[in-house]
Write a protein that holds these residues in place. Structure first.
Motif, PDB file in Angstrom:
ATOM      1  N   THR A 130       0.828  -1.217   0.000  1.00  0.00           N
ATOM      2  CA  THR A 130       0.000   0.000   0.000  1.00  0.00           C
ATOM      3  C   THR A 130       0.857   1.260   0.000  1.00  0.00           C
ATOM      4  O   THR A 130       0.465   2.284  -0.547  1.00  0.00           O
ATOM      5  CB  THR A 130      -0.944   0.032   1.211  1.00  0.00           C
ATOM      6  OG1 THR A 130      -0.177  -0.048   2.413  1.00  0.00           O
ATOM      7  CG2 THR A 130      -1.947  -1.104   1.158  1.00  0.00           C
ATOM      8  N   GLN A 133       3.226   4.524   4.317  1.00  0.00           N
ATOM      9  CA  GLN A 133       2.876   4.322   5.725  1.00  0.00           C
ATOM     10  C   GLN A 133       3.405   5.449   6.606  1.00  0.00           C
ATOM     11  O   GLN A 133       2.722   5.908   7.522  1.00  0.00           O
ATOM     12  CB  GLN A 133       3.401   2.964   6.224  1.00  0.00           C
ATOM     13  CG  GLN A 133       2.551   1.771   5.844  1.00  0.00           C
ATOM     14  CD  GLN A 133       2.828   1.240   4.450  1.00  0.00           C
ATOM     15  OE1 GLN A 133       3.569   1.854   3.689  1.00  0.00           O
ATOM     16  NE2 GLN A 133       2.243   0.111   4.102  1.00  0.00           N
ATOM     17  N   ASP A 146      -4.429  -1.114   9.631  1.00  0.00           N
ATOM     18  CA  ASP A 146      -3.434  -1.084   8.554  1.00  0.00           C
ATOM     19  C   ASP A 146      -2.136  -1.774   8.970  1.00  0.00           C
ATOM     20  O   ASP A 146      -1.347  -2.188   8.113  1.00  0.00           O
ATOM     21  CB  ASP A 146      -3.133   0.353   8.135  1.00  0.00           C
ATOM     22  CG  ASP A 146      -4.340   1.053   7.535  1.00  0.00           C
ATOM     23  OD1 ASP A 146      -5.148   0.363   6.889  1.00  0.00           O
ATOM     24  OD2 ASP A 146      -4.479   2.270   7.715  1.00  0.00           O
ATOM     25  N   GLU A 149      -1.382  -5.351   7.618  1.00  0.00           N
ATOM     26  CA  GLU A 149      -1.030  -5.631   6.223  1.00  0.00           C
ATOM     27  C   GLU A 149       0.154  -6.592   6.164  1.00  0.00           C
ATOM     28  O   GLU A 149       1.137  -6.436   6.895  1.00  0.00           O
ATOM     29  CB  GLU A 149      -0.670  -4.338   5.486  1.00  0.00           C
ATOM     30  CG  GLU A 149      -0.275  -4.578   4.032  1.00  0.00           C
ATOM     31  CD  GLU A 149       0.108  -3.311   3.282  1.00  0.00           C
ATOM     32  OE1 GLU A 149       0.485  -3.416   2.111  1.00  0.00           O
ATOM     33  OE2 GLU A 149       0.020  -2.208   3.864  1.00  0.00           O
TER      34      GLU A 149
END
Length: 219
Positions: A130, A133, A146, A149
């Motif tokens: 993704t 961060q 999150d 992940e």
């Protein structure tokens, strides 16, 4: 003086690159030994220049030149890089930020707002797809869920944070409300400046990236 600073920046970029190679290729994935090597080098530079060094709970690295009034002007870029990403991608913005703040401090400049350089964590999706961060945590949009992940090596972001010595339970402390402006120096990832023989340009729009995870069943 400008020439001297430019040569110093190139030397710093080479040092950072050479210290974080895997099988000859520059590769600084998030929360790896190469990432730690880069941060140790960055810390040495920052402290040698008389700036204040700190890392937050998710691994963003800061060098601070205190101002006389509240508020912060932030510069920098991502410290991580994808495999064989080169010595300039991301690192250029971090290294030039360190050099600029060091030069200002040495010259006797006193900033109104604090000036900070940041090396952002996992901007590239170098390990966790993704991406962003570090900057998402600064904005307060990285959520507890999150942290679950799973990276390309089967390790969760939470597990990677803990193994690297960070405190995922302190995620909320990473959010910043004092930043008044951010400026990032980055290499061009396209042909425009080169084709027009220009040295620098100002970005007024940027591509958006969306990640999807698909599960296909059947044949």
């Amino acid at each position: 003086m400008g020439n001297e600073v430019g040569l110093k920046i190139e030397e710093m970029l080479c040092q950072l690159a050479d210290a974080t190679r895997i099988d000859g290729e520059i590769w600084r994935a998030a929360y790896t030994p190469e990432d730690k090597n880069a941060k140790n080098i960055l810390r040495e530079w920052i402290e040698d220049l008389g700036l204040e060094y700190r890392e937050d709970a998710i691994g963003n690295v800061y060098g601070r030149f205190p101002g006389t009034e509240p508020g912060t002007v932030l510069t920098g870029s991502h410290l991580d890089t994808v495999k064989n990403g080169g010595k300039y991608d991301g690192a250029l913005g971090v290294v030039t930020g360190v050099a600029a703040l060091g030069y200002l401090k040495e010259s006797g400049f006193v900033p109104k707002h604090s000036l900070e350089v940041v090396g952002l964590m996992e901007e590239e999706g170098s390990r966790f797809a993704t991406g962003c961060q570090g900057s998402r945590a600064i904005c307060g949009t990285l959520k507890e869920e999150d942290l679950e992940e799973v990276g390309r090596d089967g390790v969760t972001l939470r597990e990677a944070l803990v193994s690297a010595g960070y405190q995922p339970e302190a995620l909320k402390s990473v959010k910043r409300d004092d930043i008044r402006a951010i400026v990032e120096l980055h290499i061009e990832q396209g042909p425009v400046l080169e084709s027009e023989q220009k040295q620098i340009g100002i970005v007024d729009s940027i591509v958006g990236i969306v990640n999807y995870e698909l599960t296909i069943q059947g044949s």
